[in-house]
Design a protein around this motif. Sequence first.
Motif, PDB file in Angstrom:
ATOM      1  N   ILE A 142      33.848  15.364  25.482  1.00  0.00           N
ATOM      2  CA  ILE A 142      32.476  14.937  25.712  1.00  0.00           C
ATOM      3  C   ILE A 142      31.536  15.789  24.869  1.00  0.00           C
ATOM      4  O   ILE A 142      31.431  17.006  25.066  1.00  0.00           O
ATOM      5  N   SER A 143      30.869  15.153  23.908  1.00  0.00           N
ATOM      6  CA  SER A 143      29.775  15.781  23.173  1.00  0.00           C
ATOM      7  C   SER A 143      28.486  15.214  23.754  1.00  0.00           C
ATOM      8  O   SER A 143      28.210  14.024  23.585  1.00  0.00           O
ATOM      9  N   TYR A 144      27.738  16.029  24.466  1.00  0.00           N
ATOM     10  CA  TYR A 144      26.576  15.470  25.156  1.00  0.00           C
ATOM     11  C   TYR A 144      25.274  15.892  24.482  1.00  0.00           C
ATOM     12  O   TYR A 144      25.192  16.916  23.801  1.00  0.00           O
ATOM     13  N   TYR A 145      24.256  15.054  24.707  1.00  0.00           N
ATOM     14  CA  TYR A 145      22.925  15.254  24.119  1.00  0.00           C
ATOM     15  C   TYR A 145      21.902  15.230  25.233  1.00  0.00           C
ATOM     16  O   TYR A 145      21.747  14.234  25.935  1.00  0.00           O
ATOM     17  N   SER A 146      21.190  16.343  25.397  1.00  0.00           N
ATOM     18  CA  SER A 146      20.172  16.446  26.435  1.00  0.00           C
ATOM     19  C   SER A 146      18.802  16.083  25.863  1.00  0.00           C
ATOM     20  O   SER A 146      18.677  15.708  24.701  1.00  0.00           O
ATOM     21  N   ALA A 147      17.775  16.239  26.666  1.00  0.00           N
ATOM     22  CA  ALA A 147      16.460  15.687  26.322  1.00  0.00           C
ATOM     23  C   ALA A 147      15.752  16.492  25.235  1.00  0.00           C
ATOM     24  O   ALA A 147      15.611  17.716  25.342  1.00  0.00           O
ATOM     25  N   LEU A 148      15.291  15.792  24.207  1.00  0.00           N
ATOM     26  CA  LEU A 148      14.531  16.430  23.124  1.00  0.00           C
ATOM     27  C   LEU A 148      13.231  17.023  23.625  1.00  0.00           C
ATOM     28  O   LEU A 148      12.778  18.071  23.133  1.00  0.00           O
ATOM     29  N   ASP A 149      12.607  16.372  24.605  1.00  0.00           N
ATOM     30  CA  ASP A 149      11.296  16.835  25.062  1.00  0.00           C
ATOM     31  C   ASP A 149      11.388  17.826  26.219  1.00  0.00           C
ATOM     32  O   ASP A 149      10.379  18.168  26.831  1.00  0.00           O
ATOM     33  N   ALA A 150      12.589  18.322  26.513  1.00  0.00           N
ATOM     34  CA  ALA A 150      12.741  19.380  27.520  1.00  0.00           C
ATOM     35  C   ALA A 150      12.332  20.721  26.915  1.00  0.00           C
ATOM     36  O   ALA A 150      12.307  20.879  25.685  1.00  0.00           O
ATOM     37  N   MET A 175      27.647  20.924  24.256  1.00  0.00           N
ATOM     38  CA  MET A 175      26.277  20.477  24.098  1.00  0.00           C
ATOM     39  C   MET A 175      26.074  20.293  22.595  1.00  0.00           C
ATOM     40  O   MET A 175      26.026  21.242  21.826  1.00  0.00           O
ATOM     41  N   ALA A 176      25.976  19.040  22.158  1.00  0.00           N
ATOM     42  CA  ALA A 176      25.998  18.732  20.727  1.00  0.00           C
ATOM     43  C   ALA A 176      24.619  18.562  20.112  1.00  0.00           C
ATOM     44  O   ALA A 176      24.494  18.541  18.884  1.00  0.00           O
ATOM     45  N   GLY A 177      23.586  18.414  20.937  1.00  0.00           N
ATOM     46  CA  GLY A 177      22.263  18.216  20.371  1.00  0.00           C
ATOM     47  C   GLY A 177      21.296  17.633  21.368  1.00  0.00           C
ATOM     48  O   GLY A 177      21.507  17.678  22.589  1.00  0.00           O
ATOM     49  N   LEU A 178      20.219  17.056  20.821  1.00  0.00           N
ATOM     50  CA  LEU A 178      19.113  16.552  21.632  1.00  0.00           C
ATOM     51  C   LEU A 178      18.887  15.074  21.379  1.00  0.00           C
ATOM     52  O   LEU A 178      19.169  14.570  20.286  1.00  0.00           O
ATOM     53  N   LYS A 179      18.348  14.386  22.371  1.00  0.00           N
ATOM     54  CA  LYS A 179      18.172  12.928  22.290  1.00  0.00           C
ATOM     55  C   LYS A 179      16.786  12.565  22.818  1.00  0.00           C
ATOM     56  O   LYS A 179      16.266  13.190  23.741  1.00  0.00           O
ATOM     57  N   TYR A 180      16.230  11.489  22.228  1.00  0.00           N
ATOM     58  CA  TYR A 180      14.920  10.997  22.659  1.00  0.00           C
ATOM     59  C   TYR A 180      14.919   9.480  22.526  1.00  0.00           C
ATOM     60  O   TYR A 180      15.596   8.921  21.651  1.00  0.00           O
ATOM     61  N   ILE A 181      14.183   8.830  23.393  1.00  0.00           N
ATOM     62  CA  ILE A 181      14.025   7.374  23.337  1.00  0.00           C
ATOM     63  C   ILE A 181      12.612   7.091  22.848  1.00  0.00           C
ATOM     64  O   ILE A 181      11.639   7.339  23.566  1.00  0.00           O
ATOM     65  N   LEU A 182      12.508   6.565  21.619  1.00  0.00           N
ATOM     66  CA  LEU A 182      11.192   6.367  21.010  1.00  0.00           C
ATOM     67  C   LEU A 182      10.594   5.004  21.313  1.00  0.00           C
ATOM     68  O   LEU A 182       9.373   4.852  21.272  1.00  0.00           O
ATOM     69  N   ASP A 183      11.451   4.024  21.595  1.00  0.00           N
ATOM     70  CA  ASP A 183      10.895   2.706  21.933  1.00  0.00           C
ATOM     71  C   ASP A 183      11.855   1.984  22.866  1.00  0.00           C
ATOM     72  O   ASP A 183      12.794   2.598  23.410  1.00  0.00           O
ATOM     73  N   GLY A 238      17.975  24.795  15.054  1.00  0.00           N
ATOM     74  CA  GLY A 238      19.322  24.395  14.677  1.00  0.00           C
ATOM     75  C   GLY A 238      19.960  23.340  15.545  1.00  0.00           C
ATOM     76  O   GLY A 238      21.193  23.261  15.632  1.00  0.00           O
ATOM     77  N   PHE A 239      19.161  22.482  16.182  1.00  0.00           N
ATOM     78  CA  PHE A 239      19.709  21.428  17.029  1.00  0.00           C
ATOM     79  C   PHE A 239      19.828  20.115  16.253  1.00  0.00           C
ATOM     80  O   PHE A 239      18.887  19.700  15.564  1.00  0.00           O
ATOM     81  N   ASP A 240      20.973  19.441  16.375  1.00  0.00           N
ATOM     82  CA  ASP A 240      21.083  18.063  15.920  1.00  0.00           C
ATOM     83  C   ASP A 240      20.217  17.197  16.833  1.00  0.00           C
ATOM     84  O   ASP A 240      20.076  17.481  18.033  1.00  0.00           O
ATOM     85  N   VAL A 241      19.644  16.130  16.273  1.00  0.00           N
ATOM     86  CA  VAL A 241      18.764  15.253  17.049  1.00  0.00           C
ATOM     87  C   VAL A 241      19.144  13.800  16.805  1.00  0.00           C
ATOM     88  O   VAL A 241      19.337  13.382  15.655  1.00  0.00           O
ATOM     89  N   ARG A 242      19.235  13.051  17.883  1.00  0.00           N
ATOM     90  CA  ARG A 242      19.514  11.615  17.806  1.00  0.00           C
ATOM     91  C   ARG A 242      18.435  10.874  18.591  1.00  0.00           C
ATOM     92  O   ARG A 242      18.152  11.223  19.738  1.00  0.00           O
ATOM     93  N   ILE A 243      17.831   9.865  17.959  1.00  0.00           N
ATOM     94  CA  ILE A 243      16.681   9.191  18.562  1.00  0.00           C
ATOM     95  C   ILE A 243      16.900   7.681  18.588  1.00  0.00           C
ATOM     96  O   ILE A 243      17.233   7.066  17.572  1.00  0.00           O
ATOM     97  N   GLY A 272      28.698  15.964  14.672  1.00  0.00           N
ATOM     98  CA  GLY A 272      28.852  17.297  14.114  1.00  0.00           C
ATOM     99  C   GLY A 272      30.172  17.951  14.477  1.00  0.00           C
ATOM    100  O   GLY A 272      30.283  19.172  14.583  1.00  0.00           O
ATOM    101  N   PHE A 273      31.226  17.133  14.620  1.00  0.00           N
ATOM    102  CA  PHE A 273      32.503  17.593  15.138  1.00  0.00           C
ATOM    103  C   PHE A 273      33.653  17.260  14.179  1.00  0.00           C
ATOM    104  O   PHE A 273      34.818  17.374  14.545  1.00  0.00           O
ATOM    105  N   GLU A 274      33.325  16.839  12.962  1.00  0.00           N
ATOM    106  CA  GLU A 274      34.349  16.282  12.080  1.00  0.00           C
ATOM    107  C   GLU A 274      35.326  17.314  11.536  1.00  0.00           C
ATOM    108  O   GLU A 274      36.418  16.953  11.074  1.00  0.00           O
ATOM    109  N   ARG A 275      34.991  18.591  11.614  1.00  0.00           N
ATOM    110  CA  ARG A 275      35.937  19.608  11.130  1.00  0.00           C
ATOM    111  C   ARG A 275      37.142  19.735  12.051  1.00  0.00           C
ATOM    112  O   ARG A 275      38.202  20.206  11.623  1.00  0.00           O
ATOM    113  N   ARG A 276      36.985  19.318  13.289  1.00  0.00           N
ATOM    114  CA  ARG A 276      38.078  19.440  14.253  1.00  0.00           C
ATOM    115  C   ARG A 276      38.575  18.107  14.779  1.00  0.00           C
ATOM    116  O   ARG A 276      39.611  18.051  15.455  1.00  0.00           O
ATOM    117  N   LEU A 277      37.862  17.040  14.494  1.00  0.00           N
ATOM    118  CA  LEU A 277      38.110  15.780  15.188  1.00  0.00           C
ATOM    119  C   LEU A 277      37.899  14.597  14.253  1.00  0.00           C
ATOM    120  O   LEU A 277      37.168  14.694  13.279  1.00  0.00           O
TER     121      LEU A 277
END
Length: 548
Positions: free
Chosen positions: A259-267, A286-294, A339-344, A496-501
């Motif tokens: 499980i690579s999880y993404y918590s809230a960008l606006d936290a 914890m792989a990065g941050l996530k936001y819902i823009l629309d 240094g956080f990856d971000v997915r929106i 961001g896990f391609e070196r191992r997976l």
Amino acid sequence: MEAVVPADIVLKTTALFTAEELEPRAGCVAVRGSEIVAVGSPDKVQPFIGPDTEVIDAGNKLVMPGFNDSHMHFALGSIQKDEDFCCDLMFLPSEQACVDAVAKFAAEHPDNPWIYGQGWYSPAWENPIDPDCRSLDALDIDRPIVLSDFSMHVVWCNTAALRAVGIDRNTPTPEGGLIRHFDNGEPNGFLSEPQATNILLDVVLNKPDLDASLLKSMRKFNKLGITSIGDMYPLGVTTPGVYDIYDRLASEDLSTLRISYYSALDAPMSESQALRVRHHGERVRMAGLKYILDGCPEAYTAYMHEPYLNAPTGKDFRGEPACNQETLDRMMLEASKNGFDVRIHAIGDASATMIIDAVERAEEVCGNKGARFAIEHTDNLKLEDIARMKRLGINAAIQPQHPIGGLGQGVYEESLGEERMSHMWRYREEADGGIHLGLGTDWPAVMSIDPIDTVYAAVTRSEFDGHPAEGYFRENALTLGETLQAHTLGSAYVEGFERRLGSLAAGKLADIVILSGNPFEMNPMALRDLEVETTIFNGRVVYRKDEA
């Protein structure tokens, strides 16, 4: 010469898909412990076969990396597929059919304090009109009823539910959300977007025994060859400590899923940093941050460059983003600095442009610090923005079942028009433009969690019954090799896990599946006949069809 330590498992096949190439070839894979120790010809791998090595000869069946669903809501899907917690409304043909299902579920579960259901989709109903509280109120059930739609962006509820959370005619509409009202000013039980729907869902979706539901889902995923996921914010459930539950299941060796999880960008950034410190293993990270823009076009909440054709709010309405450009720029810059990856999430093309602009501005200020950015869904993209994504290294997390589910309903033709509809889900142009693609489902907001169904959808652009035979705008389909690569190595790259997976290579984690045939020798329209025969997770066989 140093002696070779025997492998635990060796797989042989004439169809080895490593995901580092787009075509299969004959070869073998040796596994020791949790890692792959050798990949290559039989002669190369033969020294790894010892007296206790399990040798699996797959013949001409495809051996490939485990599937990685790069975008889902794992905890939410797990409880929504719990038949004692959630009433399944998927594929029901009308408002009344949904009401009847709710009545039956309520009668069978008299001790549930809230009645929860999911999966209704009014654009596909026989009478495609949005529902309201009146049909649910007519059931005369004194418990709150809350029903999430297929997309998880809309809630339909009864008056008892509105009263339970204090929503009335005086409740202000949250920014970025929608609470509809009757002409007399009373709320009508139709709410859209998380800013509004979470007023209800935060109460409903708290399941104390969440771990039991998670383990059930993992076993199902083993059967389907899913060994890794990208778990997206929002979690969708309000059970406390979900990420710690994931970690506990892994530490107790009960989990069979990465499980690579993404918590809230606006936290607050301090909270995000604490999660990164706490969860950084190879099973839970914890792989990065996530936001819902629309939102989505069905609810007229996807933020578009051009107006909707039939928006109930007026002819010039384009949808609205969840925040303005300045706020997005600030959040992206702070994430990049740390240094956080971000997915929106961006389904509208104007939202995608906002994300690209924000990434560009962040890099102008602090340079490229190695953080990865991804646009989730990319249902609508301007062609020039694909080139900008490539230049800035922005990835795309796509869900190929969404086109076949959406284009067949006619809702997009009505709201966006045939010209714009023909340019939705531009996967071919994204791939040709050099964008890294990660494949997923958005489970539970999807017809099927089965990766084989996702592969079929990406390659054929046809519905599961084979129609239309020519596919929905098949010029934007992916090839089979591209699809399998995107569903394995591509997803790992986006995470961001391609070196191992993500590929079959020495030194990588041993997550491997064997299919029931070789899809490269099949008619694409028959791909759904395939099954997973064996799943190996972390070097251990966790599913065999002949033992199930």
